[in-house]
Design an enzyme around this catalytic site. Structure first.
Site, PDB file in Angstrom:
ATOM      1  NE  ARG A  30      -3.936  -2.035   2.218  1.00  0.00           N
ATOM      2  CZ  ARG A  30      -4.865  -2.438   1.355  1.00  0.00           C
ATOM      3  NH1 ARG A  30      -5.171  -1.683   0.318  1.00  0.00           N
ATOM      4  NH2 ARG A  30      -5.518  -3.580   1.534  1.00  0.00           N
ATOM      5  CG  ASP A  31       1.361   5.595  -2.266  1.00  0.00           C
ATOM      6  OD1 ASP A  31       1.864   5.657  -3.399  1.00  0.00           O
ATOM      7  OD2 ASP A  31       1.533   6.482  -1.392  1.00  0.00           O
ATOM      8  CB  ILE A  32       3.546   5.723   2.759  1.00  0.00           C
ATOM      9  CG1 ILE A  32       3.674   5.788   4.264  1.00  0.00           C
ATOM     10  CG2 ILE A  32       4.089   6.976   2.094  1.00  0.00           C
ATOM     11  CD1 ILE A  32       5.118   5.754   4.743  1.00  0.00           C
ATOM     12  CG  ASN A  88       3.473   9.208 -12.113  1.00  0.00           C
ATOM     13  OD1 ASN A  88       2.627   9.490 -12.959  1.00  0.00           O
ATOM     14  ND2 ASN A  88       3.187   9.161 -10.820  1.00  0.00           N
ATOM     15  CD  GLU A  96       6.530  12.776  -5.138  1.00  0.00           C
ATOM     16  OE1 GLU A  96       6.261  11.888  -4.306  1.00  0.00           O
ATOM     17  OE2 GLU A  96       5.966  13.885  -5.178  1.00  0.00           O
ATOM     18  CB  VAL A  97       9.977   6.432  -5.481  1.00  0.00           C
ATOM     19  CG1 VAL A  97      10.859   5.256  -5.106  1.00  0.00           C
ATOM     20  CG2 VAL A  97       9.459   7.145  -4.225  1.00  0.00           C
ATOM     21  CG  HIS A 101       6.398   3.247  -8.471  1.00  0.00           C
ATOM     22  ND1 HIS A 101       7.607   3.897  -8.583  1.00  0.00           N
ATOM     23  CD2 HIS A 101       5.466   4.206  -8.271  1.00  0.00           C
ATOM     24  CE1 HIS A 101       7.417   5.189  -8.436  1.00  0.00           C
ATOM     25  NE2 HIS A 101       6.128   5.418  -8.264  1.00  0.00           N
ATOM     26  CG  MET A 102       0.733  -0.297 -12.242  1.00  0.00           C
ATOM     27  SD  MET A 102       0.264  -1.912 -12.919  1.00  0.00           S
ATOM     28  CE  MET A 102       0.949  -1.779 -14.569  1.00  0.00           C
ATOM     29  CG  HIS A 103       0.914   5.124  -8.584  1.00  0.00           C
ATOM     30  ND1 HIS A 103       1.008   5.724  -7.350  1.00  0.00           N
ATOM     31  CD2 HIS A 103       2.037   5.509  -9.255  1.00  0.00           C
ATOM     32  CE1 HIS A 103       2.119   6.432  -7.262  1.00  0.00           C
ATOM     33  NE2 HIS A 103       2.764   6.322  -8.420  1.00  0.00           N
TER      34      HIS A 103
END
Ligand code: DGP
Length: 117
Positions: A30-32, A88, A96-97, A101-103
Site C-alpha cells: 500500500r502507498d504510504i 509516472n 518521485e521514487v 512502479h505501477m500505481h
C-alpha cells in the site's frame, strides 16, 4: 548500477510496509500517501529506475505487474466499478521514487485523467 531507493528495502522487508503480494518478480504494497481508498504500488523486484530503462529482459516482470494489479483489484472489490493504473516517468511525469512502479488506484470515482490546462 542505479542507486537503490526505499522500495528496494521494502522488497527485502528491511523496512515495514503493508505488503499485499510478493513473488520472484514483483512486490505489491500500500502507498504510504494514499490518494484513493485503494492505493497500491506494484513494483518489479529488480531495480529499474524509470520506464526509460526497460528492456526486453524485463518483459516478464512488467507483464506480471498487470497480472498482480488485476488480482489485487479483485481482492479489494474494485474490479467491477473500475480503477486506474499509472506509471509516472521522470520530472514531467511527476515521478518521485526512481524505482519503476505501477500505481493501482480505486474505490472512488477518480474523475478526469489529467487536470484541464
Ligand atoms: P511516484 O510519484 O510515481 O514516484 O510515486 C511514489 C509513491 O511512493 C508516492 O505515492 C508515495 C509512495 N511512497 C514513497 N515512500 C514510501 C514508503 O516508504 N512506503 C510506501 N508504502 N510508499 C511510499
Amino acid at each position: 548500477m542505479p542507486e537503490e531507493t526505499i522500495f528496494s528495502k521494502i522488497i527485502r522487508k528491511e523496512i515495514p510496509s503493508e505488503m499485499l503480494y510478493q513473488d520472484d518478480l514483483v512486490t505489491a504494497f500500500r502507498d504510504i500517501n494514499a490518494q484513493a481508498p485503494t492505493h497500491v504500488l506494484i513494483v518489479p523486484n529488480k531495480l529499474i529506475p524509470t520506464t526509460n530503462e526497460v528492456s526486453a529482459a524485463d518483459e516478464q516482470a512488467l507483464g506480471r505487474l498487470f497480472i498482480v494489479a488485476a488480482k489485487i483489484a479483485k481482492e479489494e472489490g474494485i474490479a467491477a466499478d473500475g480503477y486506474r493504473l499509472i506509471v509516472n516517468c521522470n520530472d514531467h511525469g511527476g515521478q518521485e521514487v526512481f524505482h519503476l512502479h505501477m500505481h493501482l488506484l480505486g474505490g472512488r470515482k477518480l474523475g478526469r485523467m489529467l487536470p484541464q490546462s
